[in-house]
Scaffold this active site. Sequence first.
Site, PDB file in Angstrom:
ATOM      1  N   ASP A 106      31.608 -24.085  28.642  1.00  0.00           N
ATOM      2  CA  ASP A 106      31.893 -25.120  29.676  1.00  0.00           C
ATOM      3  C   ASP A 106      32.625 -24.822  31.007  1.00  0.00           C
ATOM      4  O   ASP A 106      33.110 -26.092  31.494  1.00  0.00           O
ATOM      5  CB  ASP A 106      31.664 -26.616  29.186  1.00  0.00           C
ATOM      6  CG  ASP A 106      30.357 -26.779  28.670  1.00  0.00           C
ATOM      7  OD1 ASP A 106      29.200 -26.485  29.280  1.00  0.00           O
ATOM      8  OD2 ASP A 106      30.345 -27.494  27.384  1.00  0.00           O
TER       9      ASP A 106
ATOM     10  N   ASP B 170      21.798 -26.020  29.212  1.00  0.00           N
ATOM     11  CA  ASP B 170      22.899 -26.606  30.052  1.00  0.00           C
ATOM     12  C   ASP B 170      23.616 -25.529  30.834  1.00  0.00           C
ATOM     13  O   ASP B 170      24.286 -25.705  31.850  1.00  0.00           O
ATOM     14  CB  ASP B 170      23.850 -27.314  29.286  1.00  0.00           C
ATOM     15  CG  ASP B 170      23.085 -28.067  27.966  1.00  0.00           C
ATOM     16  OD1 ASP B 170      22.156 -27.492  27.683  1.00  0.00           O
ATOM     17  OD2 ASP B 170      23.852 -29.110  27.623  1.00  0.00           O
TER      18      ASP B 170
HETATM   19  N1  GLY Z   1      26.154 -30.183  28.256  1.00  0.00           N
HETATM   20  C1  GLY Z   1      25.934 -31.341  27.347  1.00  0.00           C
HETATM   21  C2  GLY Z   1      25.103 -32.454  27.497  1.00  0.00           C
HETATM   22  O1  GLY Z   1      24.311 -32.288  28.785  1.00  0.00           O
HETATM   23  O2  GLY Z   1      25.199 -33.327  26.991  1.00  0.00           O
END
Ligand code: GLY
Length: 389
Positions: A102, A162
């Site tokens: 992330d 994501d």
């Molecule tokens: N990227 C994690 C979420 O959207 O909860």
Amino acid sequence: MGVTFEGYPEISGEEINQALDFCNRQILHVLPDFTDKFQQAYSENGFYPPIANTDWTTGFWTGEIWLAYEYSGDGQLRKAGEIQVHDFLERIDKKISVDHHDMGFLYSPSCVAAYKLIGSKEGREAAIKAADQLITRYHPVGEFIQAWGPMNAPENYRLIIDCLLNLPLLYWASGETGDNKYRDIAEKHIHTAVANVIREDYSTWHTFFFDMKTGAPDHGATCQGYRDGSAWARGQAWGVYGLALAYKYTGRKEYIDLFRNVTEYFLTHLPKDLIPFWDLEFTDGDDQPRDSSSASIAACGMLEMSKYLEPEEAEHYRKIAAKIMKSVFDNYAVKDFETSNGLVLHSTYSNHSPYNTCNHCGVDECNAWGDYFYMEALTRMSKDWVLYW
Ligand code: GLY
């Protein structure tokens, strides 16, 4: 051209200003508590507690500060933003909780934004270091970036949808350094991701596993969705925005059609008020929580994609985004300091079900990205916005 939500009102210019004005006031109001600290990923009974800069979500809060700074030019915001960017530089230097993919969520809205807006040298340095960290998670055999867990852990030999939002950081890093290694990895990952997470009906898998020896695609699974085979609302929304960004950065025409279809799946599974339940399996009449953050994320994706489409289709997506944001503003946005210290209510972070593998937290609360993307969508509708992504 697909569903249009005929008869639904669009958010007006005046409402966009009202909304941004409140966001700016709310952020200034809570700034003393969240300058040396960050907002937790999700609120508790409407209120975010302060946390140190250790979660994957802290960049959204700094991003809100920069969006508010763009709106009002208030010097207190700039100062707080700079303090936070310094903290992000320290975090990447000391490698505090950066053992995951992330880096884009963390470093684009905080440090890339600071560099673009005020020329922050610390922001630039931190973001390039974050891009270096992100590419350490690339698997050349399967051609994907591993999302979570120690590298090569069999239970985590997978990507997640994501991640499409983490990749603009790599394009930016190639642009800044002149080194194409970041962009090449982003390109490979995008290709692997879209080839596997999008199902035949254009719903999406949250996560997708690969064979550790050959790198061949193995199977899809959910983590935060209701069940394997359902469409987690936020995963679908990350798909909408992720495909718009994938097209922006690669120029590959086939991503436009994927965008259209993934978006249509999202839109045709919305309930009457246009704000999805946490999984698109659910609709009006189901006793399930909403995920308002998905509405704002998808709206940002449609607004981004409309920049690259022919006028008629661009207008189609702009209008839908304006209708969705009208509902967020009217029915979900915080309007006073007493209700919440956040910006948008009724979002869902992680809802445990009998069929999924996630923790249970932040259900029917504000969350950091719900607030951030609400402001981003409003900002996009108020001017020609230069992306942090
Ligand atoms: N990227 C994690 C979420 O959207 O909860």
